[in-house]
Design a protein around this motif. Sequence first.
Motif, PDB file in Angstrom:
ATOM      1  N   GLU A 205      40.435  14.717 -39.560  1.00 56.70           N
ATOM      2  CA  GLU A 205      41.066  14.071 -40.632  1.00 56.70           C
ATOM      3  C   GLU A 205      42.626  14.806 -40.941  1.00 56.70           C
ATOM      4  O   GLU A 205      43.726  14.109 -41.181  1.00 56.70           O
ATOM      5  N   ASP A 206      42.804  15.928 -40.948  1.00 54.81           N
ATOM      6  CA  ASP A 206      43.869  16.607 -41.115  1.00 54.81           C
ATOM      7  C   ASP A 206      44.526  17.753 -40.080  1.00 54.81           C
ATOM      8  O   ASP A 206      45.039  18.691 -40.375  1.00 54.81           O
ATOM      9  N   GLN A 207      43.655  17.698 -38.840  1.00 51.87           N
ATOM     10  CA  GLN A 207      44.055  18.997 -38.013  1.00 51.87           C
ATOM     11  C   GLN A 207      43.444  18.406 -36.486  1.00 51.87           C
ATOM     12  O   GLN A 207      42.342  17.521 -36.425  1.00 51.87           O
ATOM     13  N   VAL A 208      43.979  18.919 -35.556  1.00 56.54           N
ATOM     14  CA  VAL A 208      43.342  18.901 -34.220  1.00 56.54           C
ATOM     15  C   VAL A 208      42.103  19.661 -34.103  1.00 56.54           C
ATOM     16  O   VAL A 208      42.058  20.897 -34.424  1.00 56.54           O
ATOM     17  N   ALA A 209      41.086  19.266 -33.568  1.00 54.73           N
ATOM     18  CA  ALA A 209      39.809  20.309 -33.362  1.00 54.73           C
ATOM     19  C   ALA A 209      39.429  20.006 -32.016  1.00 54.73           C
ATOM     20  O   ALA A 209      39.761  19.328 -31.133  1.00 54.73           O
ATOM     21  N   ILE A 210      38.503  20.987 -31.543  1.00 51.86           N
ATOM     22  CA  ILE A 210      38.090  21.090 -30.074  1.00 51.86           C
ATOM     23  C   ILE A 210      36.522  20.963 -29.930  1.00 51.86           C
ATOM     24  O   ILE A 210      35.788  21.552 -30.933  1.00 51.86           O
ATOM     25  N   LYS A 211      35.856  20.158 -29.266  1.00 45.17           N
ATOM     26  CA  LYS A 211      34.802  20.005 -28.805  1.00 45.17           C
ATOM     27  C   LYS A 211      33.932  21.231 -28.475  1.00 45.17           C
ATOM     28  O   LYS A 211      34.642  22.124 -27.951  1.00 45.17           O
ATOM     29  N   GLN A 212      32.953  21.422 -29.028  1.00 42.33           N
ATOM     30  CA  GLN A 212      32.256  23.108 -28.831  1.00 42.33           C
ATOM     31  C   GLN A 212      31.975  23.303 -27.284  1.00 42.33           C
ATOM     32  O   GLN A 212      32.200  24.312 -26.855  1.00 42.33           O
ATOM     33  N   SER A 213      31.953  22.359 -26.422  1.00 38.75           N
ATOM     34  CA  SER A 213      31.700  22.466 -25.100  1.00 38.75           C
ATOM     35  C   SER A 213      32.967  23.147 -24.477  1.00 38.75           C
ATOM     36  O   SER A 213      33.052  23.663 -23.308  1.00 38.75           O
ATOM     37  N   GLY A 214      34.213  23.012 -25.102  1.00 42.09           N
ATOM     38  CA  GLY A 214      35.430  23.567 -24.629  1.00 42.09           C
ATOM     39  C   GLY A 214      35.684  25.100 -25.177  1.00 42.09           C
ATOM     40  O   GLY A 214      36.737  25.382 -25.090  1.00 42.09           O
ATOM     41  N   MET A 215      34.685  25.568 -25.859  1.00 40.80           N
ATOM     42  CA  MET A 215      35.086  26.701 -26.323  1.00 40.80           C
ATOM     43  C   MET A 215      35.453  28.034 -25.428  1.00 40.80           C
ATOM     44  O   MET A 215      36.238  28.741 -25.922  1.00 40.80           O
ATOM     45  N   HIS A 216      34.903  27.980 -24.174  1.00 43.95           N
ATOM     46  CA  HIS A 216      35.373  29.025 -23.333  1.00 43.95           C
ATOM     47  C   HIS A 216      36.563  28.892 -22.896  1.00 43.95           C
ATOM     48  O   HIS A 216      37.219  29.986 -22.767  1.00 43.95           O
ATOM     49  N   ALA A 217      37.173  27.740 -22.722  1.00 44.44           N
ATOM     50  CA  ALA A 217      38.481  27.439 -22.210  1.00 44.44           C
ATOM     51  C   ALA A 217      39.509  27.947 -23.700  1.00 44.44           C
ATOM     52  O   ALA A 217      40.565  28.438 -23.363  1.00 44.44           O
ATOM     53  N   VAL A 218      38.977  27.699 -24.943  1.00 46.04           N
ATOM     54  CA  VAL A 218      40.101  28.380 -25.938  1.00 46.04           C
ATOM     55  C   VAL A 218      39.936  29.850 -26.003  1.00 46.04           C
ATOM     56  O   VAL A 218      40.981  30.500 -26.067  1.00 46.04           O
ATOM     57  N   GLU A 219      38.822  30.276 -25.752  1.00 43.33           N
ATOM     58  CA  GLU A 219      38.579  31.746 -25.615  1.00 43.33           C
ATOM     59  C   GLU A 219      39.704  32.322 -24.799  1.00 43.33           C
ATOM     60  O   GLU A 219      40.399  33.367 -24.917  1.00 43.33           O
ATOM     61  N   ASP A 220      39.753  31.730 -23.738  1.00 43.36           N
ATOM     62  CA  ASP A 220      40.665  32.173 -22.556  1.00 43.36           C
ATOM     63  C   ASP A 220      41.911  31.991 -23.116  1.00 43.36           C
ATOM     64  O   ASP A 220      42.846  33.070 -22.652  1.00 43.36           O
ATOM     65  N   TYR A 221      42.489  30.848 -23.723  1.00 40.43           N
ATOM     66  CA  TYR A 221      43.784  30.451 -24.209  1.00 40.43           C
ATOM     67  C   TYR A 221      44.055  31.694 -25.285  1.00 40.43           C
ATOM     68  O   TYR A 221      45.212  32.364 -24.982  1.00 40.43           O
TER      69      TYR A 221
END
Length: 412
Positions: A205-221
């Motif tokens: 609704e008011d932001q971009v969110a990330i599917k939980q399955s992509g969490m490790h890619a976000v950690e790396d980022y």
Amino acid sequence: MTKPYYGQLEEEKVFKDPVHRYIHVRDELIWALIGTKEFQRLRRVRQLGTTYMTFHGAEHTRFNHSLGVYEITRRILDVFHGRPHWNGEERLLALSAALLHDVGHGPFSHSFEKVFDTDHEEWTRQIILGDTEVHDVLANVSPDFPQAVADVIEKTYSNKLVTSIISSQIDADRMDYLQRDAYYTGVSYGHFDMERILRVMRPMEDQVAIKQSGMHAVEDYIMSRYQMYWQVYFHPVTRSGEVILTKIFMRAKELYEQGYAFKHEPKHFYSFFNGKGSLDDYLRLDEAITLYYFQIWQEEEDRILSDLCVRFCNRKLFKYVEFNPNLQMNDWLVLQDLFRKADLNPDYYLVVDSSSDLPYDFYRPGEEEERLPIHLIMPNGKLRELSRQSDVVEAISGKNEPIINSIFRLIA
């Protein structure tokens, strides 16, 4: 009557890019914006300021980066197409804001802003809303379109989802500059799996969110960002170059205020010395112009200005030591005395500079600045703040790294 820029090009244009392989342009509006003189000026403004003094490959420009942010945004919107919460009518708005988000940067941006009390974000606004080619192109979409683009960049636009694509803790801007800066500096820290992150991004609704399955890619980022700040952006050699650059601007301004007769008059800077720089004055400035003055000021009669320009042009930088002002303030006072006795003005040759970074943070009620956290979409559809799910991110979230104070000083 001028043709409005909201259709598709007859044939797609591409830019060969070392980071994203290709940058694709299909919209007449984007192609027209790239061709404006204000955007082309970004070819003459480096992305990383004085970092080329440390990493010799860091010669890339704001033009490169702006195209990269546009391309990542284009890919994000391809993922969002047809999904709930995303309004396809805002596609051109998001792409235009992504392309133009840095159009107001000047030569050696942050040092220039510090001395002349200007703000690249305000210049960006003036370029978008003022008497410019950029404004004319945007206004051809609709009369209120330039204001909407400015609002997205200023983070005041009503739809926060559009803003978060370009400016949040995981956005197109950061994803481009981390990879691009890593590529051009030759370091390995800034690399992460962007393709994976793009695949798991979802509009909410008011932001971009990330599917939980992509969490490790976000950690790396996030860890890539952490490493880039400490290994590249805060490198002491780069900071030494910035210190000298700032002091050159300060000395030139001080001499002008004292009525000094320059051998080579800094006509491009006069309005900024007076605090009255216009948009036209600002757009005439780029790093080629600035470096021209630094080159000829090496011949000035003023010893300080001449010496600082010689040092900057020939990379004869100040040395540095780490400094704790709480424990070593007496040392600072002694050093100032010694520099005066050696006939060296401590205002120009002895500087305390500091760096700190917050790799990831979350919003705390009552704080002045709202930091929109990264949210994960859990398998049950509910949102969960990243640091509550990731032990890696929790370990560094909300914690400023210790401020690294350094004394930069002339060593003969």
